[in-house]
Design a protein around this motif. Sequence first.
Motif, mmCIF file in Angstrom:
data_model
loop_
_atom_site.group_PDB
_atom_site.id
_atom_site.type_symbol
_atom_site.label_atom_id
_atom_site.label_comp_id
_atom_site.label_asym_id
_atom_site.label_seq_id
_atom_site.Cartn_x
_atom_site.Cartn_y
_atom_site.Cartn_z
ATOM 1 N N GLN A 42 0.840 -1.204 0.000
ATOM 2 C CA GLN A 42 0.000 0.000 0.000
ATOM 3 C C GLN A 42 0.879 1.259 0.000
ATOM 4 O O GLN A 42 0.613 2.223 -0.730
ATOM 5 N N GLN A 43 1.942 1.214 0.782
ATOM 6 C CA GLN A 43 2.855 2.373 0.841
ATOM 7 C C GLN A 43 3.496 2.612 -0.534
ATOM 8 O O GLN A 43 3.655 3.739 -0.984
ATOM 9 N N ASN A 46 0.909 4.149 -2.727
ATOM 10 C CA ASN A 46 0.647 5.537 -2.323
ATOM 11 C C ASN A 46 1.758 6.454 -2.826
ATOM 12 O O ASN A 46 1.525 7.563 -3.295
ATOM 13 N N LYS A 47 2.984 5.943 -2.728
ATOM 14 C CA LYS A 47 4.138 6.741 -3.142
ATOM 15 C C LYS A 47 4.115 6.959 -4.659
ATOM 16 O O LYS A 47 4.284 8.072 -5.145
ATOM 17 N N GLY A 50 1.254 9.261 -5.847
ATOM 18 C CA GLY A 50 1.284 10.667 -5.428
ATOM 19 C C GLY A 50 1.742 11.541 -6.576
ATOM 20 O O GLY A 50 1.998 11.057 -7.677
ATOM 21 N N THR A 284 -7.953 1.869 -2.000
ATOM 22 C CA THR A 284 -8.107 2.786 -3.129
ATOM 23 C C THR A 284 -9.542 2.712 -3.606
ATOM 24 O O THR A 284 -10.162 1.657 -3.559
#
Length: 356
Positions: A42-43, A46-47, A50, A284
Motif C-alpha cells: 500500500q505504501q 501511495n508513493k 502521489g 483505493t
Amino acid sequence: MAIVDGLLLAAKFRGGLLGSLIGDCLGAPYEGDVNISKVVLQQYFNKLGGSYTANKVPYKPYTDDTAMTKCVASSLIAKGGLDPQDLAKRFVVEYFNDPRRGYGHNVKDVFSKLRAQKFEDPFGPAREQFDGAGSLGNGAAMRIAPLALFYHQNYEELVEKAKLSAQITHTHKLGVDGTVLQAAAVYQSLQANPKQNLDVKEFSKGLLQKMAAIEKDEEGLGLDDPHPYQTQLKIIQDLLAKEDGATDRDVQKLLGNSVAAQFSVPTAIFCFLRAQESIPDIETENPFQRTIQYAISLGGDTDTIASVAGAIAGAFYGSSVINDSFIKHCESSEEIIKLADELYDASIARSAGKGS
Ligand code: F2R
Ligand code: MG
Ligand code: MG
C-alpha cells in the motif's frame, strides 16, 4: 460495438496498452516473492500514485512482458495485420539488442534458433521446445493485448491470429489456449460499457462459452484435464460467489500464481473481476489501481499477472481512469501511448478498407 464510440474506443486502446505496461513495471520488483506485505504494498502504491516528482520517486523499468508487447504492436502497425515472420524478427532483434529484461529461461533458445535459421520457418524452433512438447509458459499470453485490440471487429479472426502469434514461441496447447483466453478477455472488456457496472457473472460466462468452443476437441491430447481453462473459469465463478470473499490462500492454491499460462491467466482475470468491488487491505477507490495492486499482492509471477490483469482492466475502463502519476513512473509510457494511438488508427483503417 454500438455502445463504444470512436473516442471511447481510442481511450480503451490506450487503457489496454497502458494497463499492460503499468502492471509489468509496478509488478516487476515483486516477481517471485511470496507473502507480500499488504501494508508495504500500500505504501508503494501511495508513493507511486502521489504527485509525480521525476528523480525523487523510483522510475520503474519494464520487463520482457512489455518488450514483447511493443513488438506485437509495432508489427501489426507496420504490416497492417499479423505477419508471423515480421513478428518473429522483431522479437529476435529486440531480445539481442536488450536481453536483460528478465525473459523466460527457455524462450531464449527459440530466439537463437530463429536467428540461426533466418526466420525461414517462424514456428519451427518453438515446436522443438521441451523435447517437442512446446512451452506452456504465459509468455505468449502476456504480449497479446495489442492483437486483441487490433482484431476487435472479428472474434473468429482474433482467435485464429492469437493462436498463430502464440506459436512463434509457445506451441503447447496450454500456452496457446491461455493466449486465446487472454485475447478473449481483452476483447470482452473492449466491448463493455465502462459507465455501467460490470456484470462479473456474465463476463465469466462469456469466457466459459468461448473456451468451451476452443477446448472442444481436446480429449485425447493426454492432458490430465481435457478442459483445463474451463475448469479454471468455473473456479473463478465459485470464488466470486463466496459470501465472505475468497482469501489470498484460496486464490493462490486454486487458481495459482506461477509462470504457467494455466495458473496465471485465469488468476489475472479473477483479479480484474474481484476488483470491481472493494478488497480488504487494498485502500483505493480506483478500480484500475485495485486490480493491479491486488494482482501483485498475490505474489509469484507478479509482473505478468498484473500486466495481464492491467490490460483487461485498461481495455474496460479506458485510459481516463488511470492515475497519471503511475503512467509517468513507468519506462516508455509516452512510446506506449503513441503505439496505442497508431494501433487504433491501423485497426480502424483496416476495417474501413475491408468495407469498401
Ligand atoms: N522469466 C521470468 N522470471 C524469472 C526471472 C526474472 C528475474 N527477475 C530476472 O531478471 O532474471 N519472467 C518472464 O518469464 C515469464 C514468461 O515466460 P515464457 O516466455 O513463457 O518463457 P518459457 O521459457 O517458454 O517458459 C517459462 C518457464 O516455464 C516452464 N515451462 C514452460 N513450458 C514447460 C513445459 N512444457 N514443461 C515444463 N516446464 C515448462 C519452464 O520452467 C520455463 O523456463 C513471465 O513471467 C515473464 O515475466
Ligand atoms: Mg517479465
Ligand atoms: Mg513474469
